[in-house]
Enzyme design. Structure first.
Site, PDB file in Angstrom:
ATOM      1  N   ASP A  63      55.327  72.642  22.184  1.00  0.00           N
ATOM      2  CA  ASP A  63      55.776  71.295  22.546  1.00  0.00           C
ATOM      3  C   ASP A  63      55.033  70.935  23.823  1.00  0.00           C
ATOM      4  OD1 ASP A  63      57.516  71.533  20.453  1.00  0.00           O
ATOM      5  OD2 ASP A  63      59.345  71.485  21.651  1.00  0.00           O
TER       6      ASP A  63
ATOM      7  N   ASP B 269      64.048  66.112  12.563  1.00  0.00           N
ATOM      8  CA  ASP B 269      64.863  66.516  13.709  1.00  0.00           C
ATOM      9  C   ASP B 269      66.333  66.228  13.410  1.00  0.00           C
ATOM     10  OD1 ASP B 269      62.619  67.179  15.438  1.00  0.00           O
ATOM     11  OD2 ASP B 269      62.254  65.036  15.613  1.00  0.00           O
TER      12      ASP B 269
HETATM   13  O1  1PR Z   1      58.592  61.325  16.565  1.00  0.00           O
HETATM   14  O2  1PR Z   1      56.427  61.362  15.376  1.00  0.00           O
HETATM   15  O3  1PR Z   1      56.490  60.921  17.806  1.00  0.00           O
HETATM   16  O4  1PR Z   1      56.968  63.162  16.912  1.00  0.00           O
HETATM   17  C1  1PR Z   1      57.504  63.759  18.039  1.00  0.00           C
HETATM   18  C2  1PR Z   1      57.622  65.219  17.731  1.00  0.00           C
HETATM   19  O5  1PR Z   1      58.053  65.868  18.931  1.00  0.00           O
HETATM   20  C3  1PR Z   1      58.640  65.526  16.651  1.00  0.00           C
HETATM   21  O6  1PR Z   1      58.066  66.470  15.784  1.00  0.00           O
HETATM   22  C4  1PR Z   1      59.810  66.158  17.389  1.00  0.00           C
HETATM   23  O7  1PR Z   1      60.351  67.248  16.660  1.00  0.00           O
HETATM   24  C5  1PR Z   1      59.162  66.677  18.661  1.00  0.00           C
HETATM   25  N1  1PR Z   1      60.068  66.566  19.832  1.00  0.00           N
HETATM   26  C6  1PR Z   1      60.433  65.420  20.434  1.00  0.00           C
HETATM   27  N2  1PR Z   1      61.209  65.721  21.491  1.00  0.00           N
HETATM   28  C7  1PR Z   1      61.325  67.044  21.543  1.00  0.00           C
HETATM   29  C8  1PR Z   1      62.082  67.807  22.545  1.00  0.00           C
HETATM   30  O8  1PR Z   1      62.206  69.020  22.456  1.00  0.00           O
HETATM   31  N3  1PR Z   1      62.640  67.112  23.522  1.00  0.00           N
HETATM   32  N4  1PR Z   1      60.489  68.864  20.214  1.00  0.00           N
HETATM   33  C9  1PR Z   1      60.610  67.579  20.494  1.00  0.00           C
HETATM   34  C10 1PR Z   1      60.953  69.385  19.115  1.00  0.00           C
HETATM   35  C11 1PR Z   1      61.376  71.330  18.180  1.00  0.00           C
HETATM   36  C12 1PR Z   1      60.561  72.391  17.641  1.00  0.00           C
HETATM   37  C13 1PR Z   1      60.709  73.634  18.439  1.00  0.00           C
HETATM   38  C14 1PR Z   1      61.565  74.457  17.531  1.00  0.00           C
HETATM   39  C15 1PR Z   1      61.531  75.904  17.823  1.00  0.00           C
HETATM   40  N5  1PR Z   1      60.722  70.701  19.240  1.00  0.00           N
HETATM   41  O9  1PR Z   1      59.275  72.042  17.448  1.00  0.00           O
HETATM   42  O10 1PR Z   1      59.461  74.085  18.686  1.00  0.00           O
HETATM   43  O11 1PR Z   1      62.901  73.965  17.577  1.00  0.00           O
HETATM   44  O12 1PR Z   1      62.069  76.168  19.054  1.00  0.00           O
HETATM   45  P1  1PR Z   1      62.734  77.572  19.372  1.00  0.00           P
HETATM   46  O13 1PR Z   1      61.988  78.598  18.590  1.00  0.00           O
HETATM   47  O14 1PR Z   1      62.528  77.753  20.822  1.00  0.00           O
HETATM   48  O15 1PR Z   1      64.180  77.460  18.980  1.00  0.00           O
HETATM   49  P2  1PR Z   1      57.147  61.589  16.669  1.00  0.00           P
END
Ligand code: 1PR
Length: 523
Positions: A224, A379
């Site tokens: 991320d 999500d």
């Molecule tokens: O909505 O098309 O602009 O895409 C934005 C992207 O960014 C989406 O794929 C969304 O999942 C991601 N995103 C947005 N905000 C966050 C955040 O964390 N605040 N991250 C975010 C999402 C989730 C996973 C993470 C897993 C594994 N991250 O990718 O890597 O949950 O984590 P873990 O192994 O530590 O539990 P758009």
């Protein structure tokens, strides 16, 4: 000097990077004469058969290509570049291929997930210079919904099993082709390219020829990425999507360095999520494109990038389509793009109107680059209810009751990184996205993200049952056993983790070592 036939449809940067990493220089084809004067030609087809042949005709490349192929000089077609050698393809009925080899290209007719995505083995059927230095039991990266069906079994170089046996490479004199992507298949793939590049490599038969080959479960490292308050682009990690700690964005390292580390540790794929892409416009976020360019120079496994893929109008009133944004990502080294927020809005529209417009990001990108290049990042968040009739959507009975003992829940889609919940449920979303042309689902779970509590098996089982495209299980991995659990208790094709890798709690190599002998993996 290697001549590369790039007709502008996709990511040929990874092929160029892999060749350059072997010390060769690459000359891109810019005119029909460049094909005729080539000494060694690589054709990494990307996209769809119909548009590929259309562009080859429009640029006047078809006759020179046929002349080159008949001249006995070395040719390597990769994926669609190999399909082009055949007479026709079910992908574009009525469109003729080059017809250098007899036979057609067919769509997989199997019960397994299509596209066939991931690392699978090969069974050598003849000796080849390409096999030098290989044992024969290596796995290579495949990503395709169509496969060749040569009429002459004598041209088959390798076969691979996926539902049934199909021809996964061909060789006829100096003309060679692979269904898998050597440029995305780590060191073993680069060895195949090196063998093609070397003029005097002898033909050999690998020592080991498997009886059947198996698709490996993939381990994916996710980064991320966002700009922190100091203006640096960093890898961060949320706890249920909250990436701040004591008011500061958590900084877990530099994107390019971490990606290279995970590649060396055995990651089968790397995903970058530009997590503030929903509010910033990626084409103005040049550092992210730069991250991709630098990473793809040294990382030879598939790269996915997500964040901000949607139509956009900048401050000057210029409008960019999602397809243009995706194209820039592909040119910078991405193999797949992942669409999050926009996919929810597209699916809502589609479910409301019942019409496919052909214009949405999912439809337009998959039409040009192929469905395998379009991942939907979901999500979802659990919404608990005491009884199924209380929910607007499909519920599941859960073994993990809600805060007030509720025994049912549904999975609510969110957009903007979990900030906004929608009426849509995750099952309806993934079904709609599959219909719209998506090739893979990246299934996060806000409730489990960053918790180390293990994957949400109930969510994964429910979503997997709703679609026939591959599903990447994500969120919650806390130890090696969680990967074993998700691969043995659900049908997920791959599992993604972030926190445990970034914090060095469990290296990818330990996950692989734990799974070895229990689950099919790429060692
Ligand atoms: O909505 O098309 O602009 O895409 C934005 C992207 O960014 C989406 O794929 C969304 O999942 C991601 N995103 C947005 N905000 C966050 C955040 O964390 N605040 N991250 C975010 C999402 C989730 C996973 C993470 C897993 C594994 N991250 O990718 O890597 O949950 O984590 P873990 O192994 O530590 O539990 P758009």
């Amino acid at each position: 000097m290697i001549t590369l036939l790039d007709y502008g449809a996709g990511n040929v940067r990874s092929v160029v990077n892999a060749i350059e990493s072997l010390g060769e220089t690459v000359r891109p084809v810019q005119s029909p004469e460049d094909i005729l004067s080539a000494e060694r030609l690589i054709f990494p087809g990307v996209g769809a058969f119909g548009s590929m042949m259309e562009i080859l005709h429009a640029r006047g490349y078809v006759s020179p290509l046929k002349a080159y192929l008949q001249s006995g000089r070395p040719f390597l077609g990769i994926c669609l570049g190999m399909h082009a050698l055949f007479e026709e393809s079910e992908e574009a009925p009525g469109t003729l291929g080059l017809g250098i080899m007899k036979g057609r290209v067919k769509r997989f007719t199997i019960d397994l997930a299509v596209p066939h995505i991931g690392w699978n083995g090969i069974k050598a059927r003849q000796a080849s210079p390409l096999f030098n230095g290989l044992q024969g039991d290596e796995k290579f990266y495949f990503v395709h919904s169509y496969h060749i069906a040569p009429e002459d079994p004598g041209v088959i170089l390798t076969a691979t099993d996926y539902g049934y046996e199909f021809a996964s490479a061909v060789q006829q004199g100096q003309i060679m082709g692979t269904q898998f992507h050597p440029e995305k298949s780590g060191d073993d793939g680069r060895r195949i390219l090196a063998n093609f590049l070397a003029a005097d490599t002898p033909a050999v038969t690998p020592r080991h020829i498997p009886e059947t080959t198996r698709l490996a479960k993939r381990i994916i490292a996710c980064l991320d990425v966002r700009t922190n308050d100091q203006g640096d682009l960093v890898v961060t990690k949320g706890d249920q999507y909250d990436v701040r700690e004591a008011g500061q964005v958590r900084n877990l390292g530099l994107p390019v360095e971490l990606a290279e580390r995970y590649y060396r540790e055995g990651a089968d794929e790397i995903t970058f999520l530009n997590i503030t892409g929903f509010r910033d416009f990626p084409l103005e976020d040049m550092p992210m494109l730069e991250v991709l360019k630098q990473t793809s120079r040294n990382v030879f496994v598939p790269l996915t990038i997500g964040g901000g893929i949607r139509n956009y109008t900048d401050q000057n009133g210029r409008t960019y389509s999602a397809l243009e944004v995706a194209a820039e990502y592909f040119r910078s080294g991405a193999d797949k793009v992942s669409i999050g927020s926009d996919a929810v809005l597209i699916a809502e529209d589609y479910l409301r109107t019942g019409h496919l417009t052909g214009e949405s990001a999912i439809e337009s990108i998959s039409r040009v680059y192929g469905s395998q290049a379009v991942v939907i990042s979901v999500d979802p968040r659990r919404v608990y209810v005491a009884a199924p009739q209380e929910a607007p959507r499909q519920t599941i009975e859960t073994a993990y009751p809600g805060p007030n003992g509720e025994r049912y829940c549904w999975y609510q889609c969110t957009i903007k990184g979990g900030r906004e919940g929608r009426e849509l449920d995750a099952v309806s979303l993934v079904k709609a996205c599959e219909t719209l042309g998506a090739g893979e689902i990246l299934l996060n779970c806000i409730d489990r993200d960053g918790t180390n509590a293990g994957f949400d098996l109930e969510l994964i089982t429910t979503v997997k049952a709703a679609v026939s495209i591959p599903v990447i299980a994500s969120s919650g991995a806390g130890c090696e056993a969680h990967f074993h659990e998700v691969f043995t208790r659900t049908e997920a094709e791959s599992a993604l983790a972030a926190g445990i890798f970034h914090r060095r709690e469990v290296p990818i190599s330990d996950v692989k070592a734990y799974l070895q002998g229990r689950v099919e993996i790429r060692p």
